[in-house]
Write a protein that holds these residues in place. Structure first.
Motif, mmCIF file in Angstrom:
data_model
loop_
_atom_site.group_PDB
_atom_site.id
_atom_site.type_symbol
_atom_site.label_atom_id
_atom_site.label_comp_id
_atom_site.label_asym_id
_atom_site.label_seq_id
_atom_site.Cartn_x
_atom_site.Cartn_y
_atom_site.Cartn_z
ATOM 1 N N GLU B 207 0.832 -1.201 0.000
ATOM 2 C CA GLU B 207 0.000 0.000 0.000
ATOM 3 C C GLU B 207 0.867 1.252 0.000
ATOM 4 O OE1 GLU B 207 -3.204 1.135 0.237
ATOM 5 O OE2 GLU B 207 -4.487 -0.581 0.585
ATOM 6 N N GLN B 208 2.188 1.077 0.199
ATOM 7 C CA GLN B 208 3.066 2.233 0.347
ATOM 8 C C GLN B 208 3.792 2.526 -0.961
ATOM 9 O OE1 GLN B 208 3.731 4.338 2.802
ATOM 10 N NE2 GLN B 208 3.654 3.399 4.795
ATOM 11 N N ASP B 209 3.578 3.709 -1.517
ATOM 12 C CA ASP B 209 4.253 4.085 -2.750
ATOM 13 C C ASP B 209 5.767 4.062 -2.597
ATOM 14 O OD1 ASP B 209 1.815 4.375 -3.807
ATOM 15 O OD2 ASP B 209 1.824 6.555 -3.932
ATOM 16 N N ASN B 210 6.224 4.418 -1.388
ATOM 17 C CA ASN B 210 7.669 4.430 -1.143
ATOM 18 C C ASN B 210 8.299 3.077 -1.401
ATOM 19 O OD1 ASN B 210 8.171 7.008 -0.377
ATOM 20 N ND2 ASN B 210 7.486 6.660 1.714
ATOM 21 N N THR B 211 7.591 2.017 -0.981
ATOM 22 C CA THR B 211 8.141 0.681 -1.136
ATOM 23 C C THR B 211 8.293 0.350 -2.612
ATOM 24 O OG1 THR B 211 6.744 0.234 0.750
ATOM 25 C CG2 THR B 211 7.906 -1.630 -0.197
ATOM 26 N N ILE B 212 7.286 0.726 -3.400
ATOM 27 C CA ILE B 212 7.364 0.489 -4.851
ATOM 28 C C ILE B 212 8.543 1.268 -5.426
ATOM 29 C CG2 ILE B 212 6.149 0.812 -7.023
ATOM 30 C CD1 ILE B 212 3.541 0.409 -5.510
ATOM 31 N N ALA B 213 8.668 2.532 -5.022
ATOM 32 C CA ALA B 213 9.752 3.361 -5.550
ATOM 33 C C ALA B 213 11.108 2.774 -5.184
ATOM 34 C CB ALA B 213 9.626 4.777 -5.015
ATOM 35 N N GLN B 214 11.249 2.338 -3.915
ATOM 36 C CA GLN B 214 12.521 1.742 -3.478
ATOM 37 C C GLN B 214 12.840 0.521 -4.307
ATOM 38 O OE1 GLN B 214 14.614 2.745 -1.148
ATOM 39 N NE2 GLN B 214 13.454 4.464 -0.333
ATOM 40 N N GLY B 215 11.820 -0.334 -4.507
ATOM 41 C CA GLY B 215 12.015 -1.568 -5.246
ATOM 42 C C GLY B 215 12.456 -1.293 -6.667
ATOM 43 N N VAL B 216 11.765 -0.354 -7.330
ATOM 44 C CA VAL B 216 12.061 -0.094 -8.737
ATOM 45 C C VAL B 216 13.433 0.573 -8.884
ATOM 46 C CG1 VAL B 216 11.335 1.179 -10.777
ATOM 47 C CG2 VAL B 216 9.651 -0.006 -9.400
ATOM 48 N N SER B 217 13.781 1.451 -7.933
ATOM 49 C CA SER B 217 15.086 2.092 -8.098
ATOM 50 C C SER B 217 16.211 1.139 -7.739
ATOM 51 C CB SER B 217 15.175 3.397 -7.302
ATOM 52 O OG SER B 217 14.618 3.243 -6.046
ATOM 53 N N GLY B 218 15.871 -0.037 -7.192
ATOM 54 C CA GLY B 218 16.912 -0.995 -6.827
ATOM 55 C C GLY B 218 17.354 -1.879 -7.988
ATOM 56 N N SER B 219 16.597 -1.932 -9.090
ATOM 57 C CA SER B 219 16.972 -2.862 -10.152
ATOM 58 C C SER B 219 16.660 -2.263 -11.525
ATOM 59 C CB SER B 219 16.210 -4.176 -9.980
ATOM 60 O OG SER B 219 16.120 -4.838 -11.232
ATOM 61 N N GLU B 220 17.570 -2.470 -12.467
ATOM 62 C CA GLU B 220 17.394 -1.895 -13.793
ATOM 63 C C GLU B 220 16.258 -2.584 -14.538
ATOM 64 O OE1 GLU B 220 21.059 -1.785 -16.133
ATOM 65 O OE2 GLU B 220 19.815 -1.453 -17.918
ATOM 66 N N PHE B 221 15.878 -3.786 -14.113
ATOM 67 C CA PHE B 221 14.873 -4.534 -14.871
ATOM 68 C C PHE B 221 13.563 -4.632 -14.100
ATOM 69 C CE2 PHE B 221 19.121 -5.873 -16.089
ATOM 70 C CZ PHE B 221 19.086 -5.461 -17.422
ATOM 71 N N ALA B 222 13.333 -3.663 -13.224
ATOM 72 C CA ALA B 222 12.095 -3.673 -12.441
ATOM 73 C C ALA B 222 11.080 -2.734 -13.081
ATOM 74 C CB ALA B 222 12.376 -3.221 -11.006
ATOM 75 N N ILE B 223 9.797 -2.996 -12.784
ATOM 76 C CA ILE B 223 8.725 -2.129 -13.257
ATOM 77 C C ILE B 223 7.690 -2.024 -12.142
ATOM 78 C CG2 ILE B 223 7.458 -4.049 -14.344
ATOM 79 C CD1 ILE B 223 6.632 -2.014 -16.530
ATOM 80 N N GLY B 224 7.039 -0.874 -12.030
ATOM 81 C CA GLY B 224 6.034 -0.708 -10.994
ATOM 82 C C GLY B 224 4.989 0.292 -11.439
ATOM 83 N N TYR B 225 3.858 0.350 -10.696
ATOM 84 C CA TYR B 225 2.872 1.382 -10.999
ATOM 85 C C TYR B 225 2.281 1.925 -9.705
ATOM 86 C CZ TYR B 225 -0.768 -2.136 -10.150
ATOM 87 O OH TYR B 225 -1.559 -3.083 -9.587
ATOM 88 N N PHE B 226 1.949 3.202 -9.702
ATOM 89 C CA PHE B 226 1.267 3.810 -8.550
ATOM 90 C C PHE B 226 0.628 5.128 -8.978
ATOM 91 C CE2 PHE B 226 5.960 4.648 -7.380
ATOM 92 C CZ PHE B 226 6.045 5.751 -8.195
ATOM 93 N N GLY B 227 0.022 5.850 -8.034
ATOM 94 C CA GLY B 227 -0.617 7.125 -8.347
ATOM 95 C C GLY B 227 0.414 8.155 -8.792
ATOM 96 N N PHE B 228 -0.062 9.241 -9.384
ATOM 97 C CA PHE B 228 0.834 10.220 -9.990
ATOM 98 C C PHE B 228 1.618 11.016 -8.944
ATOM 99 C CE2 PHE B 228 1.413 14.453 -12.085
ATOM 100 C CZ PHE B 228 2.327 14.027 -13.038
ATOM 101 N N ALA B 229 1.039 11.195 -7.758
ATOM 102 C CA ALA B 229 1.605 12.126 -6.786
ATOM 103 C C ALA B 229 3.061 11.816 -6.457
ATOM 104 C CB ALA B 229 0.778 12.118 -5.502
ATOM 105 N N TYR B 230 3.381 10.534 -6.258
ATOM 106 C CA TYR B 230 4.748 10.207 -5.866
ATOM 107 C C TYR B 230 5.738 10.606 -6.961
ATOM 108 C CZ TYR B 230 8.651 7.968 -3.688
ATOM 109 O OH TYR B 230 9.857 7.752 -3.083
ATOM 110 N N TYR B 231 5.381 10.263 -8.220
ATOM 111 C CA TYR B 231 6.269 10.607 -9.325
ATOM 112 C C TYR B 231 6.374 12.125 -9.480
ATOM 113 C CZ TYR B 231 7.987 11.291 -14.024
ATOM 114 O OH TYR B 231 8.704 11.731 -15.088
#
Lengths: 588, 330
Positions: B207-231
């Motif tokens: 439920e936490q956008d931060n977790t998605i962001a952390q995960g995606v910035s950790g790997s070049e081959f990761a992908i994620g989606y979330f609401g616009f606000a975080y981006y």
């Protein structure tokens, strides 16, 4: 000769390798945990106080005006040439070692984020040396006086703030009536009974108090005009505290000293209260803080002056205050860039906000303090009651004994039940069935009390069990009833242990989030709760929400400030409990 | 004799002066009294407002609440971030909250629950969000995806490596980070992209956008989606992909979402006030204030990072709200 032959004779050679390996393994285990926690705290502190942006000049200024005088004070108090040499050696050697090591790591291994060698020196060398010297210094007479005075100042402010917070949810008008009609007459009668040694007056204490309380509850709806809040606090708290202080001193030093010790802080506090109310500050809290700081300080100073030893220690607060002022002056004169801490006055007094710089924790702090105070009272009463019953009143054998043992096992298992389950119980039982309301402070307090009840029960049982049976038998032999034995022997002996368990359990309760989410506690509120039945938010809830905000300033600065606030309140709470425990230990 | 006379006069003077002091004190205290009934009353709005629901709408709603609480010192608002569904089933449809925020329309089973408990409500549009698909900023081999390719990555039987999605992508395993199934974002993603194919369970759900962001910035081959606000608040930390719905790739931004170019991932956000609560003046006033603020660009776009409503939508919503308030109060 014999020793030479010992090995050959098969006395055996025991390898010490295993022992040494074990010793270092356990050292490693403890170092790992402590270092990890230390790193966490250092980073949280750096974020909360914005130390990453502190210029070296700023750090140096305060190091010279604040830390160095404090260290000198401790060294003066310790008055030990060896300690002085060691401390100076550690400070100087540490400076070289940390600077060299830090630069080497940065250059050769990895760059260390958000730290520079000055900060590393501060946390790795200066802080431990300061703590060590404070410990050594407090052993000397001067240091003891200095820290005693400082403790009363800080403690008085903390207790005053806590009392001011608690009175937010209680109706001061009802308290005014209850005090005037119930508490005051009862205490007066009791004192009269002691003074004139009249047992009749003493037995009348409880009924008189009860009648007064009932009358107060009844009159609350009838009486229409009351004194202002400030006068109520003056009458019900400031004057009694001042009187108690005066009595303490008056016993030994006569009337003039008593009037000075009780009266001077009272006058200052009253003046402060009236000034605060015209300046728009919360006058009752200002009054409480001033009187609860002033009276104990005055009593302490008079006692120290009486003893005539370590008078120099009384200068410690002035030394520190002077250091802060001098540092601020120097920083201002030379225009050093100063850090802008997230954890500042407005953070503690403002409501949450969407802009990181305006965001505050005040409503959540009040919510947490109120809940934890209720939980402390409830879980202590329920926990001690249950454990006394299980240990002292249930038989150890027979069918009832078996039943008790089954109960014990269940209590022990309850301690391991996940906190979410307690949240569900709270939602079903307290919020819905008993109708105490979803997300109200009283529902939360009851739920958290249940959550930590198994821990308090088990630790209280252990403490009661560790009271030697000889003491009980001795008391029985004197003809004491079981109630008298429990009251006069068992509980006083067990109290330190019981308090230790309660402290640990409360520490868990104040940090819980899951059960609060289950009972529907609000994530964010904009006003402090003003009754036990108003909805509230707690510090961990608000901190968790901030951690999910998209802005980086929330996730680093504001969250860190919240964590430090939570830790300070936790330490304050535990400190109070530990003081109580030490007092209980001395008493028994 | 003389001495006793002296003592008498001294006593009287002392008594007199004591009485004078007491009288002066009483006069002074008379100015410091208060009425026991509390509350200054008047026409000032007062009372609690309880809100729960979507964590996506939470930042917007709490920003509006903050301003409203500042303007009306008597009003005591609180908000819980429970997820759209959690808010409906645990609090709103049982009658415990006045509003429920949702990042998707109310679902049939929730409607039934509300009906059973006699909770009536209206649906108000709060803002528009642009669901953002992000990859690691180092992934310079990818810039946009078509909706079909996106479905291939996230459907219940998903592509395992990137070259299965498009031939020129590297032969590396896909790491997925997405919204948990309690979240309205998850529901909307299924509705807009996956439809009946269903969402994969082979991903990190949170439920936490931060977790998605952390995960995606950790790997070049990761992908994620979330609401616009975080981006929107951290544009340099992640790379947002353009989405090609047949008319060429469109990157998410406030402009493309409000102009309707960013399809199909721009979605409306809702709040549901309960009609019986609107009968209370302070809650009705808050609802009006909220609808007014939905066109406030500084607040909705600047502070929170969503797309403000158009004047037209706002007028419609206000009309709907006034009707409901009239029904509740009339």
């Amino acid at each position: 000769m014999a020793t030479d032959n010992a090995n050959a004779d098969g006395f055996g050679e025991v390898s010490r390798v295993r022992g040494i390996v074990f010793e270092y393994l356990s050292l490693g285990a403890s170092v790992f945990g402590l270092v990890a926690l230390g790193v966490l705290l250092v980073y949280v502190a750096i974020d909360a106080f914005d130390l990453a942006n502190a210029s070296p000049e700023w750090l140096l200024t305060y190091f010279l005006t604040l830390v160095v005088p404090f260290l000198a004070f401790c060294l003066y108090s310790a008055d030990d040439a060896a300690v002085t040499r060691r401390a100076l050696g550690a400070l100087g050697g540490g400076l070289v070692a940390v600077a060299a090591l830090f630069t080497a790591i940065e250059a050769l291994v990895v760059p260390i984020p958000r730290l520079n060698w000055q900060l590393a020196y501060l946390f790795v060398v200066a802080a431990p040396v300061t703590a060590y010297l404070a410990y050594v210094g407090s052993g000397g007479r001067v240091g003891a006086v200095g820290f005693g005075l400082l403790g009363r100042l800080v403690g008085g402010v903390a207790v005053g703030l806590a009392a001011g917070t608690l009175f937010l949810v209680f109706d001061p008008l009802l308290w005014f009536l209850a005090y005037t009609l119930g508490v005051l007459p009862a205490v007066g009668l009791y004192a009269l009974g002691r003074l004139r040694s009249s047992p009749r007056a003493q037995t009348a204490t409880v009924p008189v108090g009860l009648v007064g309380l009932v009358a107060a509850a009844f009159l609350r709806e009838v009486v229409a005009t009351y004194p202002s809040d400030l006068l109520i606090y003056l009458w019900t708290i400031a004057i009694p505290v001042a009187a108690a202080g005066a009595l303490l001193v008056g016993d030994r030093r006569g009337r003039t000293a008593a009037v000075a010790v009780g009266g001077a802080p009272l006058v200052v506090a009253t003046a402060g209260g009236f000034l605060a109310s015209s300046a728009g500050l919360p006058a009752p809290t200002v009054l409480l803080v001033l009187v609860l700081t002033g009276v104990p300080t005055a009593v302490y100073v008079s006692r120290v002056v009486d003893a005539g030893e370590g008078l120099a220690g009384l200068g410690l607060p002035f030394l520190l205050a002077g250091g802060v002022i001098a540092g601020a002056l120097v920083v201002q004169t030379f225009g050093f860039p100063t850090p802008e801490p997230w954890l500042d006055g407005s953070f503690l007094t403002a409501a949450p906000s969407r802009t990181p710089t305006d965001a505050g924790l005040y409503p959540a702090i009040v919510g947490s303090v109120i809940i934890i105070a209720l939980v402390a009272v409830l879980s202590f009463a329920l926990g001690v009651g249950t454990s006394v019953f299980l240990e002292e009143y249930t038989p150890g054998t027979g069918p009832l004994g078996t039943l008790t043992r089954i109960l014990q096992v269940n209590v022990a298992n309850l301690a391991a039940v996940p906190s979410v389950v307690y949240g569900l119980l709270g939602l079903g039982l307290f919020a819905n069935l008993l109708g105490l309301g979803i997300g109200t402070a009283v529902t939360a307090a009851l739920t958290l009390s249940l959550l930590i009840l198994p821990i308090t029960i088990i630790s209280a049982q252990e403490a009661i069990r560790s009271v030697p049976d000889d003491l009980r038998r001795g008391s029985d032999a004197m003809g004491a009833t079981r109630w008298q034995t429990t009251k006069n022997v068992v509980l006083p002996e067990a109290m330190p242990g019981i308090l230790t368990g309660t402290i640990l359990a409360l520490g868990r309760a104040i940090g819980e989030t899951a059960p609060l989410i289950m009972i529907g506690a609000a994530t964010t509120v904009f006003r402090a709760p003003d009754s036990l039945f108003s909805r509230f938010s707690a510090m961990p809830m608000q901190i968790y929400t901030w951690a999910g905000f998209p802005q980086a300033d929330f996730r680093y600065g504001v969250v860190a400030a919240g964590v430090i606030t939570l830790l300070i309140i936790l330490v304050g709470m535990n400190g109070t409990a530990i003081l109580l425990r030490n007092r209980a230990e001395r008493g028994s | 004799m003389a001495s006793s006379h002296d003592a008498d006069t001294a006593g009287i003077t002392r008594r007199k002066s004591l009485a004078a002091i007491a009288g002066a004190g009483a006069l002074g205290l008379a100015g410091c009294t208060q009425s026991g009934n509390g509350g200054d009353g008047g026409d000032e709005l007062s009372g609690p407002i309880n809100i729960a629901g979507s964590s996506t709408v939470f930042p917007l709603m709490s920003a509006v609440m903050e301003d409203f609480a500042e303007q009306h010192p008597g009003v005591d608002p609180d908000i819980s971030s429970t997820g759209s569904g959690g808010g409906f089933s645990n609090f709103f449809c049982t009658g415990d909250t006045d509003f429920n925020n949702a990042s998707r329309p109310i679902q049939p089973e929730e409607e039934t629950l509300c009906e059973e408990n006699g909770v009536e409500y209206i649906e108000l549009i709060a803002a528009t969000d642009a669901l953002t698909v992000v990859v690691n900023p180092d992934a310079d081999w990818i810039d946009s995806l078509t909706t079909e390719e996106l479905a291939q990555i996230w459907k219940s039987d998903p592509a395992q490596t990137w070259d299965e999605v498009r031939d020129e992508f590297p032969n590396e395993e896909i790491e997925r980070f997405g919204a948990a199934d309690t979240s309205g974002t998850y529901d909307y993603f299924i509705e807009a992209i996956l439809e009946e194919e269903g969402h994969t369970s082979d991903y990190q759900a949170t439920e936490q956008d931060n977790t998605i962001a952390q995960g995606v910035s950790g790997s070049e081959f990761a992908i994620g989606y979330f609401g616009f606000a975080y981006y929107f608040q951290n544009p340099d930390q992640l790379k947002a992909l353009g989405i090609d719905d047949g008319d060429g790739p469109v990157k998410p931004s406030l402009e493309t979402a409000s102009s309707g170019e960013y399809t199909p991932l721009s979605r409306p956000l809702f709040t549901y006030p309960s009609i019986s609560s609107l009968g209370e003046e302070h809650i009705a006033e808050f609802a009006r204030y909220f609808v007014e603020q939905t066109t406030n660009e500084d607040l909705v776009a600047g502070d929170v990072g969503y797309v403000p409503a158009t004047e037209e939508t706002q007028e419609e919503q206000m009309q709907k709200l006034e009707d409901a308030i009239e029904r509740a109060q009339g």
